[in-house]
Design a protein around this motif. Structure first.
Motif, PDB file in Angstrom:
ATOM      1  N   THR A  48       0.829  -1.204   0.000  1.00 19.74           N
ATOM      2  CA  THR A  48       0.000   0.000   0.000  1.00 19.74           C
ATOM      3  C   THR A  48       0.865   1.256   0.000  1.00 19.74           C
ATOM      4  OG1 THR A  48      -1.781  -1.135   1.174  1.00 19.74           O
ATOM      5  CG2 THR A  48      -1.786   1.272   1.265  1.00 19.74           C
ATOM      6  N   LYS A  49       1.831   1.307   0.874  1.00 20.79           N
ATOM      7  CA  LYS A  49       2.690   2.478   0.967  1.00 20.79           C
ATOM      8  C   LYS A  49       3.536   2.657  -0.296  1.00 20.79           C
ATOM      9  CE  LYS A  49       2.911   2.930   5.977  1.00 20.79           C
ATOM     10  NZ  LYS A  49       2.421   4.333   5.985  1.00 20.79           N
ATOM     11  N   ALA A  50       4.051   1.553  -0.833  1.00 19.36           N
ATOM     12  CA  ALA A  50       4.857   1.629  -2.042  1.00 19.36           C
ATOM     13  C   ALA A  50       4.041   2.157  -3.222  1.00 19.36           C
ATOM     14  CB  ALA A  50       5.438   0.259  -2.375  1.00 19.36           C
ATOM     15  N   LEU A  51       2.824   1.658  -3.387  1.00 20.16           N
ATOM     16  CA  LEU A  51       1.989   2.093  -4.497  1.00 20.16           C
ATOM     17  C   LEU A  51       1.509   3.526  -4.313  1.00 20.16           C
ATOM     18  CD1 LEU A  51      -0.118  -1.124  -5.190  1.00 20.16           C
ATOM     19  CD2 LEU A  51       1.993  -0.349  -6.289  1.00 20.16           C
ATOM     20  N   ALA A  52       1.277   3.920  -3.054  1.00 24.93           N
ATOM     21  CA  ALA A  52       0.876   5.306  -2.791  1.00 24.93           C
ATOM     22  C   ALA A  52       1.941   6.275  -3.292  1.00 24.93           C
ATOM     23  CB  ALA A  52       0.636   5.510  -1.294  1.00 24.93           C
ATOM     24  N   VAL A  53       3.198   5.943  -3.042  1.00 26.54           N
ATOM     25  CA  VAL A  53       4.297   6.791  -3.487  1.00 26.54           C
ATOM     26  C   VAL A  53       4.441   6.741  -5.009  1.00 26.54           C
ATOM     27  CG1 VAL A  53       6.813   7.075  -3.414  1.00 26.54           C
ATOM     28  CG2 VAL A  53       5.547   6.582  -1.304  1.00 26.54           C
ATOM     29  N   GLU A  54       4.303   5.549  -5.568  1.00 26.67           N
ATOM     30  CA  GLU A  54       4.539   5.368  -6.993  1.00 26.67           C
ATOM     31  C   GLU A  54       3.487   6.037  -7.867  1.00 26.67           C
ATOM     32  OE1 GLU A  54       5.517   1.666 -10.088  1.00 26.67           O
ATOM     33  OE2 GLU A  54       5.284   1.303  -7.934  1.00 26.67           O
ATOM     34  N   TYR A  55       2.238   6.064  -7.399  1.00 25.29           N
ATOM     35  CA  TYR A  55       1.163   6.523  -8.279  1.00 25.29           C
ATOM     36  C   TYR A  55       0.441   7.781  -7.811  1.00 25.29           C
ATOM     37  CZ  TYR A  55       1.980   2.177 -10.679  1.00 25.29           C
ATOM     38  OH  TYR A  55       2.573   1.159 -11.379  1.00 25.29           O
ATOM     39  N   ALA A  56       0.969   8.460  -6.803  1.00 24.39           N
ATOM     40  CA  ALA A  56       0.340   9.701  -6.350  1.00 24.39           C
ATOM     41  C   ALA A  56       0.276  10.731  -7.469  1.00 24.39           C
ATOM     42  CB  ALA A  56       1.091  10.270  -5.148  1.00 24.39           C
ATOM     43  N   SER A  57       1.299  10.795  -8.282  1.00 23.94           N
ATOM     44  CA  SER A  57       1.346  11.791  -9.360  1.00 23.94           C
ATOM     45  C   SER A  57       0.326  11.499 -10.450  1.00 23.94           C
ATOM     46  CB  SER A  57       2.745  11.850  -9.962  1.00 23.94           C
ATOM     47  OG  SER A  57       3.073  10.616 -10.588  1.00 23.94           O
ATOM     48  N   ARG A  58      -0.251  10.306 -10.446  1.00 28.07           N
ATOM     49  CA  ARG A  58      -1.245   9.939 -11.451  1.00 28.07           C
ATOM     50  C   ARG A  58      -2.660   9.953 -10.871  1.00 28.07           C
ATOM     51  NH1 ARG A  58       1.048   5.578 -15.688  1.00 28.07           N
ATOM     52  NH2 ARG A  58      -0.767   6.433 -16.770  1.00 28.07           N
ATOM     53  N   GLY A  59      -2.794  10.510  -9.678  1.00 32.96           N
ATOM     54  CA  GLY A  59      -4.121  10.700  -9.089  1.00 32.96           C
ATOM     55  C   GLY A  59      -4.736   9.457  -8.487  1.00 32.96           C
ATOM     56  N   ILE A  60      -3.919   8.436  -8.216  1.00 30.61           N
ATOM     57  CA  ILE A  60      -4.444   7.197  -7.650  1.00 30.61           C
ATOM     58  C   ILE A  60      -3.965   7.077  -6.209  1.00 30.61           C
ATOM     59  CG2 ILE A  60      -4.666   4.698  -7.933  1.00 30.61           C
ATOM     60  CD1 ILE A  60      -3.685   5.120 -10.837  1.00 30.61           C
ATOM     61  N   ARG A  61      -4.911   6.901  -5.297  1.00 35.56           N
ATOM     62  CA  ARG A  61      -4.588   6.846  -3.870  1.00 35.56           C
ATOM     63  C   ARG A  61      -4.705   5.411  -3.352  1.00 35.56           C
ATOM     64  NH1 ARG A  61      -7.982   8.801  -0.783  1.00 35.56           N
ATOM     65  NH2 ARG A  61      -9.773   9.041  -2.184  1.00 35.56           N
ATOM     66  N   PHE A  62      -3.817   5.085  -2.415  1.00 31.06           N
ATOM     67  CA  PHE A  62      -3.798   3.760  -1.794  1.00 31.06           C
ATOM     68  C   PHE A  62      -3.710   3.935  -0.277  1.00 31.06           C
ATOM     69  CE2 PHE A  62      -2.054   3.377  -5.993  1.00 31.06           C
ATOM     70  CZ  PHE A  62      -2.551   2.191  -6.488  1.00 31.06           C
ATOM     71  N   ASN A  63      -4.642   3.336   0.432  1.00 27.04           N
ATOM     72  CA  ASN A  63      -4.644   3.420   1.896  1.00 27.04           C
ATOM     73  C   ASN A  63      -5.028   2.082   2.509  1.00 27.04           C
ATOM     74  OD1 ASN A  63      -4.229   6.406   2.577  1.00 27.04           O
ATOM     75  ND2 ASN A  63      -5.877   6.516   1.053  1.00 27.04           N
ATOM     76  N   CYS A  64      -4.590   1.877   3.743  1.00 34.34           N
ATOM     77  CA  CYS A  64      -5.003   0.705   4.512  1.00 34.34           C
ATOM     78  C   CYS A  64      -6.013   1.118   5.574  1.00 34.34           C
ATOM     79  CB  CYS A  64      -3.809   0.074   5.226  1.00 34.34           C
ATOM     80  SG  CYS A  64      -2.883  -1.100   4.230  1.00 34.34           S
ATOM     81  N   LEU A  65      -6.971   0.269   5.784  1.00 33.41           N
ATOM     82  CA  LEU A  65      -7.881   0.363   6.928  1.00 33.41           C
ATOM     83  C   LEU A  65      -7.599  -0.861   7.785  1.00 33.41           C
ATOM     84  CD1 LEU A  65     -10.318   1.047   8.673  1.00 33.41           C
ATOM     85  CD2 LEU A  65     -11.804   0.168   6.853  1.00 33.41           C
ATOM     86  N   SER A  66      -7.179  -0.638   9.016  1.00 36.56           N
ATOM     87  CA  SER A  66      -6.820  -1.738   9.912  1.00 36.56           C
ATOM     88  C   SER A  66      -7.832  -1.859  11.046  1.00 36.56           C
ATOM     89  CB  SER A  66      -5.412  -1.523  10.476  1.00 36.56           C
ATOM     90  OG  SER A  66      -4.444  -1.773   9.482  1.00 36.56           O
ATOM     91  N   PRO A  67      -8.782  -2.790  10.916  1.00 36.77           N
ATOM     92  CA  PRO A  67      -9.790  -2.973  11.964  1.00 36.77           C
ATOM     93  C   PRO A  67      -9.211  -3.674  13.188  1.00 36.77           C
ATOM     94  CG  PRO A  67     -10.528  -3.829   9.828  1.00 36.77           C
ATOM     95  CD  PRO A  67      -9.050  -3.627   9.753  1.00 36.77           C
ATOM     96  N   GLY A  68      -9.836  -3.413  14.319  1.00 33.08           N
ATOM     97  CA  GLY A  68      -9.567  -4.180  15.524  1.00 33.08           C
ATOM     98  C   GLY A  68     -10.512  -5.368  15.557  1.00 33.08           C
ATOM     99  N   LEU A  69     -11.025  -5.681  16.731  1.00 34.08           N
ATOM    100  CA  LEU A  69     -11.959  -6.797  16.870  1.00 34.08           C
ATOM    101  C   LEU A  69     -13.352  -6.334  16.440  1.00 34.08           C
ATOM    102  CD1 LEU A  69     -12.176  -9.725  17.753  1.00 34.08           C
ATOM    103  CD2 LEU A  69     -12.616  -8.933  20.085  1.00 34.08           C
ATOM    104  N   ILE A  70     -13.878  -6.979  15.413  1.00 30.38           N
ATOM    105  CA  ILE A  70     -15.150  -6.581  14.816  1.00 30.38           C
ATOM    106  C   ILE A  70     -16.153  -7.725  14.943  1.00 30.38           C
ATOM    107  CG2 ILE A  70     -16.247  -5.678  12.719  1.00 30.38           C
ATOM    108  CD1 ILE A  70     -14.033  -3.880  13.901  1.00 30.38           C
ATOM    109  N   ASP A  71     -17.415  -7.371  15.044  1.00 27.79           N
ATOM    110  CA  ASP A  71     -18.481  -8.358  15.219  1.00 27.79           C
ATOM    111  C   ASP A  71     -18.732  -9.118  13.908  1.00 27.79           C
ATOM    112  OD1 ASP A  71     -20.531  -9.881  16.152  1.00 27.79           O
ATOM    113  OD2 ASP A  71     -21.963  -8.238  16.381  1.00 27.79           O
TER     114      ASP A  71
END
Length: 261
Positions: free
Chosen positions: A166-189
């Motif tokens: 995620t972090k690598a792609l965020a850096v690589e493609y930010a200039s092309r308008g593509i965003r990459f993020n992680c959502l890290s859940p805890g304990l979910i029902d």
């Protein structure tokens, strides 16, 4: 309120658990949802529910670890909607076993679904993001990217890999308008939480233990994860890329575990 009107979003593993919550919120915020799941019946059930609620949705059967199925699924979504604006890589498996007892096949299964699947789906969507000049990818990671538990080597390796990609792609493609993020859940029902309770010798003690070790005092819900994912997919998060957003009720901020009262 965050809007996703006009956006087409693929959600993998959307036939159950967190994926359902994410798909529901996207539809409620005006987005069209492609419900992907290897269980075709579950995917269809979720898509029909979204349609009944006034949302625009289709179901596609897909094993995210299979390159051919992923390519076909993404092509089917594009054929139906004419564009793809977002992707939520939610499909994954949890696995707990002592490392020295783990087979190579068990290791490979977790990596192939949780990490390879994220790669395959993202890779297949990239041409569509390039055509749009924009895109948003939300990868569902885990609080295991912050701290670990015994027996989780394969799962943790996969989720740390997802975060690194995620972090690598965020850096690589930010200039092309593509965003990459992680959502890290805890304990979910979800089924994982239900399995934890079912395996407990004393369910009340189990509940008390987890309430003591989650500062919010409760487990999260799939819809709460959907609300966070919807933000990351939306233009409201236009300057957010490469982030690992923890949605864990404060679990990873607590210094040490506590015995319940």
């Amino acid at each position: 309120m965050t809007t996703l009107t006009g956006k087409v979003v693929i959600v993998t593993g959307a036939g159950s658990g967190i994926g359902v919550g994410i798909a529901e919120v996207i539809a409620e915020r005006g987005g069209a949802v492609a419900v992907l799941d290897r269980d075709a019946a579950s995917a269809e059930r979720v898509a029909e529910k979204l349609q009944t609620g006034g949302g625009e949705a289709i179901s596609v059967a897909c094993d995210v670890s299979d390159e051919g199925q992923v390519a076909e699924a993404v092509a089917q979504v594009h054929e139906r909607f004419g564009r793809i604006d977002g992707l939520v890589n939610n499909a994954g498996v949890n696995f707990v076993k002592p490392f020295d007892e783990m087979s190579i096949a068990e290791w490979d299964r977790v990596i192939s679904i949780d990490l390879r699947g994220t790669f395959l789906c993202t890779h297949a969507c990239m041409p569509h993001f390039f055509a749009n000049g924009s895109g948003s990818v939300v990868n569902i990671a885990s609080v295991h990217t912050q701290a670990c538990l015994p027996g989780a080597a394969s799962y943790d390796a996969a989720k740390w890999g997802v975060l690194g990609m995620t972090k690598a792609l965020a850096v690589e493609y930010a200039s092309r308008g593509i965003r990459f993020n992680c959502l890290s859940p805890g304990l979910i029902d979800t089924k994982i939480w239900q399995d934890i309770q079912a395996a407990a010798v004393d369910q009340e003690a189990c509940l008390a233990h987890w309430r003591a070790n989650i500062p919010a005092g409760r487990v999260g819900t799939p819809r709460e994860m959907g609300q966070v994912a919807a933000f990351l997919l939306s233009d409201d998060a236009s300057y957010v890329t490469g982030a690992n957003l923890l949605a864990d009720g404060g679990m990873t901020s607590q210094l040490i575990s506590r015995e319940h009262a």
